[in-house]
Design an enzyme around this catalytic site. Structure first.
Site, mmCIF file in Angstrom:
data_model
loop_
_atom_site.group_PDB
_atom_site.id
_atom_site.type_symbol
_atom_site.label_atom_id
_atom_site.label_comp_id
_atom_site.label_asym_id
_atom_site.label_seq_id
_atom_site.Cartn_x
_atom_site.Cartn_y
_atom_site.Cartn_z
ATOM 1 N N ARG B 73 62.974 15.501 7.597
ATOM 2 C CA ARG B 73 62.218 16.739 7.703
ATOM 3 C C ARG B 73 60.775 16.496 8.163
ATOM 4 O O ARG B 73 60.339 17.056 9.175
ATOM 5 C CB ARG B 73 62.246 17.358 6.304
ATOM 6 C CG ARG B 73 61.526 18.599 6.082
ATOM 7 C CD ARG B 73 61.707 18.983 4.618
ATOM 8 N NE ARG B 73 63.106 19.095 4.239
ATOM 9 C CZ ARG B 73 63.681 20.226 3.861
ATOM 10 N NH1 ARG B 73 62.974 21.332 3.816
ATOM 11 N NH2 ARG B 73 64.951 20.249 3.512
ATOM 12 N N THR B 74 60.051 15.668 7.454
ATOM 13 C CA THR B 74 58.631 15.481 7.768
ATOM 14 C C THR B 74 58.463 14.796 9.121
ATOM 15 O O THR B 74 57.625 15.175 9.930
ATOM 16 C CB THR B 74 57.943 14.659 6.660
ATOM 17 O OG1 THR B 74 58.207 15.283 5.415
ATOM 18 C CG2 THR B 74 56.459 14.585 6.876
ATOM 19 N N ARG B 123 54.088 7.172 6.512
ATOM 20 C CA ARG B 123 54.649 7.404 5.174
ATOM 21 C C ARG B 123 55.024 6.056 4.589
ATOM 22 O O ARG B 123 55.612 5.219 5.282
ATOM 23 C CB ARG B 123 55.887 8.297 5.247
ATOM 24 C CG ARG B 123 56.634 8.306 3.907
ATOM 25 C CD ARG B 123 57.702 9.351 3.821
ATOM 26 N NE ARG B 123 57.122 10.683 3.727
ATOM 27 C CZ ARG B 123 57.851 11.769 3.466
ATOM 28 N NH1 ARG B 123 59.137 11.663 3.282
ATOM 29 N NH2 ARG B 123 57.275 12.944 3.400
ATOM 30 N N HIS B 151 50.418 14.035 -0.302
ATOM 31 C CA HIS B 151 51.170 14.442 0.869
ATOM 32 C C HIS B 151 50.413 15.660 1.399
ATOM 33 O O HIS B 151 50.840 16.799 1.231
ATOM 34 C CB HIS B 151 52.601 14.796 0.453
ATOM 35 C CG HIS B 151 53.544 15.019 1.606
ATOM 36 N ND1 HIS B 151 53.146 14.971 2.924
ATOM 37 C CD2 HIS B 151 54.866 15.308 1.633
ATOM 38 C CE1 HIS B 151 54.199 15.218 3.700
ATOM 39 N NE2 HIS B 151 55.254 15.423 2.943
#
Lengths: 434, 332
Positions: B73-74, B123, B151
């Protein structure tokens, strides 16, 4: 060794915890030992063959004895060798070091101990002693060869950073070592509470998102250790006490007559948890840095004599072990070269009497381990540190002589510096002052 | 309908939303900066809904997605955001490359840095990893999640979603529920939502609540019914099963009984309550499907859409910083 001319150190400020004297003085060194001590700045009628050193008011203290020093020899020489550690010690006014047994292989039998002491003998800088492992492979299961290592020169036994979780094993190690007159050092940390933890539990660690353990993890284990030391009537060294709660336990046990000596690392006397605020891995220590209230309690305990010994907890770690995210970085800091300047800074900042701070790195460890050094007494080894008590310095880690530069003092302003270091009458370090 | 030149104009006015070179933590934002970022993101929402989605703000720029932890997703959100702004993107998942050969985070970053990317989205499983990287590279670093720490683009997209749903974040009561201890989403949201004037509650069992969370300015609840009573927004957190190295909760069914969001508990909130979740969801563990899929209350799909716009705003603002030396040269 070439025959040395006797040397007279004149116009000094002698700080000697053994006699309790802190004042103007002079001292003569001959054949490696202190030949004479005067509590006035000069000697009358010095013979012509005496070499004279004018200390010009600088402080002359017994050379420091650091009982918790790690090197990487054998097994991890890129971190630190016995030679590089010895050079760092000399530059820090430290004249005796006790090497920790968590090398590779571990010092859990006399041959490895012999190896270290033999290697160190050829360096001829500072006195190198060694501690042995308490359990085989530092695993906390089977007792190491304590008697044979004691015979080979081990001053005390410790599993260093590894907790001996099994109380039965710890009890046996304590009582067995007693027969050989050697104390056991143990760092109190409940092994289950502290699994994976890299910080002290609290608001800061929570906000930074770091795995943390509560400070009571120290007191829990310390209470057990004290009870077992009492049960076995053995001498216990509490390795690196850091929390106010544990200090209270220690105080109670001392009052009950438990034979216990506690050490503090200079790091926990100088820094608090806020120093990890920007994930600075040089401040990643084990035990982790504590709250400011704990640091203040530790300073107070040092001043009152509850904590008797201060160590550098010298733990070299190269960039590849430190240039990592905080929780993945190796724990520990180098400290041999900053120990004395940091202590002197503590003296300036805390009003803790100089002689008491010096005692914690000289006479107290000497008495704990039965070493003749650590005193300015006639007949004692001529191990000396000459220092300027007031000179301001900014620590530059790159200039440290240790092979690893992981100093949390990097960039810090300290007040006090080592001018010269003497071991057995030989000058092993002299600062080049511009 | 808004056409492209208008957006460019708006963008130009809002460009310098960020004062730093990196975007690591919401703690570095002040309120005007946060509001400007949200304004800019708002404009990008319109763009993303238009037929022609491409801008040229980041033309010639290279963005590297460096994901040491896997994320669909990110990572795709950042990639789409970058492409809509005209950047070239490269995705790297070092777990499968040289990191397993002993290369450190820093080595990887320095190697990448030598290839001159402009924007590095990272990340990593360790708190502080993004901050560490930012000290070692010359490009802008965007934190896409560092351990349990932060985040920040998730918090930004959550704030954007709330602002569009309620008109303003100011005065909203938001309950963040679940595994706060291991949640970077919670830490970033506590900071940003409070900055924007919301009142934040943290709800979860004591074993999943960080020590000292009551000192973050938020109110802490261990009883979910009390925690969500009268709130405007319920933000559920994923129960991060993969991070549980001990028994933080006895069982998933016990967790759902006391801390899972169902219609019955939700009825204690305000009538207009909206529900959020950063995804991916563990249906039946922290949220029941009936709530998650109820389009009258769930903002979960909007959150995903807003993610692209919020990240476009961050990328555009940081790219403007990259241009700054050129502007000052022109001035001299």
């Amino acid at each position: 060794m070439a025959v040395q001319r006797p040397t007279a150190y004149l116009n000094a400020r002698l700080v000697d915890p053994d006699s309790g004297y802190d004042g103007p003085g002079a001292l003569i060194v001959a054949e490696g030992v202190i030949a004479d001590v005067a509590h006035r700045p000069q000697f009358d009628g010095l013979s012509a063959d005496v070499q004279v050193v004018d200390c010009d008011g600088a402080a002359l203290v017994p050379g420091l004895i650091d009982i918790r020093v790690k090197t990487g020899e054998p097994g991890a020489e890129p971190k630190e060798t016995l030679k590089s550690a010895s050079r760092a010690a000399a530059a820090g006014g430290v004249t005796s070091i006790v090497i920790q047994p968590d090398t590779d292989p571990a010092v859990d039998e006399p041959a490895v101990l012999d190896f270290i002491l033999r290697r160190a003998r050829d360096i001829e800088l500072v006195h190198v002693h060694a501690a042995g492992a308490a359990t085989r492979g530092l695993k906390g299961v089977n007792m190491a060869e304590l008697g044979l290592m004691a015979e080979a020169g081990a001053l005390y036994f410790t599993d260093v950073d590894h907790a001996i979780a099994d109380s039965k094993v710890f009890r046996r190690v304590l009582s067995y070592a007693r027969a050989f007159g050697r104390p056991i050092a143990h760092r109190p940390a409940d092994p289950y509470l502290t699994i994976g933890a890299v910080a002290t539990e609290g608001e800061l660690a929570g906000r930074l998102g770091l795995p943390s353990a509560p400070d009571v993890a120290e007191r829990i284990m310390l209470e057990r250790d004290l009870a077992l030391a009492q049960l076995t009537a053995s001498r216990l060294i509490v390795d690196q006490i850091t929390t106010a709660g544990a200090l209270e336990s220690l105080d109670r046990a001392r009052a009950q007559g438990v034979d216990v000596v506690a050490t503090a690392s200079i790091n926990h006397l100088s820094f608090n948890e806020v120093d990890i605020g920007d994930y600075r891995t040089f401040c990643r220590l084990d035990p982790p840095l504590r709250a400011e209230a704990d640091r203040q309690a530790l300073i107070e305990a040092l001043a009152s004599g509850l904590v008797q010994v201060v160590t550098s907890a010298h733990t070299p770690a190269p960039p590849e072990d430190k240039r990592l995210p905080f929780a993945e970085a190796a724990a520990g800091a180098v400290g041999l070269e900053t120990l004395l300047p940091a202590l002197l800074t503590l003296h300036h900042e805390s009003r803790c009497p100089l002689i008491d701070l010096i005692r914690a790195v000289t006479l107290a460890p000497a008495e704990l381990l039965g070493l003749p050094a650590g005193r300015l007494r006639r007949g004692a080894p001529a191990d000396l540190a000459l220092c300027d008590l007031d000179a301001p310095v900014v620590v530059d880690a790159e200039k440290l002589l240790s092979k690893s530069k992981n100093s949390p003092f990097d960039g810090r302003r300290l007040q006090g510096r080592v001018l010269a270091t003497v071991v057995d009458g030989r000058t092993v370090y002299r600062a080049d002052i511009p | 309908m808004i056409d492209t030149p208008d957006i460019e104009g708006l963008v130009a006015k809002r460009m310098f939303a960020l004062s730093g070179r990196h975007f690591i933590s919401v703690a570095s934002l002040n309120r005007p900066e946060a509001e400007r970022l949200l304004d800019l993101a708002d404009a990008f929402v319109s763009l993303s809904r238009a037929r022609e989605k491409k801008l040229t703000l980041l033309r010639g720029r290279t963005l590297v997605n460096l994901f040491f932890e896997s994320s669909t997703r990110t990572q795709s959100s950042f990639e789409i955001a970058a492409k809509r702004l005209g950047a070239d993107t490269v995705n790297m998942s070092p777990r499968t490359s040289s990191v397993t050969k002993g290369e450190t985070l820093i080595d990887t970053a320095v190697t990448l840095n030598a290839m001159k990317p402009d924007l590095l989205v990272v990340r990593h499983s360790a708190s502080g990893a993004a901050a560490l990287l930012s000290q070692k590279v010359g490009c802008s670093v965007i934190n896409a999640g560092d351990g349990w720490h932060e985040h920040p683009t998730q918090a930004l997209l959550d704030a954007l979603t709330l602002r569009r749903a309620f008109g303003s974040v100011e005065g909203l009561v938001v309950a963040i529920c679940g595994d706060v201890l291991h949640s970077r989403v919670a830490r970033s949201n506590v900071g940003l939502l409070q900055l924007l004037g919301a009142r934040v509650r943290l709800v979860g069992p004591p074993t999943l609540m960080p020590t000292g969370a009551d000192q973050w300015g938020a109110e802490v609840f261990h009883d979910m019914r009390a925690g969500i009573a009268g709130v405007d927004v319920v933000m559920m957190l994923r129960l991060q099963l993969e991070r549980m190295d001990g028994a933080f909760v006895p069982s998933t069914r016990e967790y759902f009984r006391f801390f899972g969001l169902d219609a019955e508990k939700l009825s204690l909130a305000k009538p207009h309550v909206r529900v959020m979740h950063p995804g991916p969801m563990n249906r039946g563990v922290e949220i029941e499907s009936g709530v998650a899929d109820n389009l009258d209350v769930s903002l979960i799909q909007q959150q995903v859409e807003m993610g692209v716009a919020a990240r476009m705003a961050v990328l555009a603002s940081l790219a403007a910083q990259l241009d700054e030396p050129t502007l000052s040269n022109r001035g001299g």
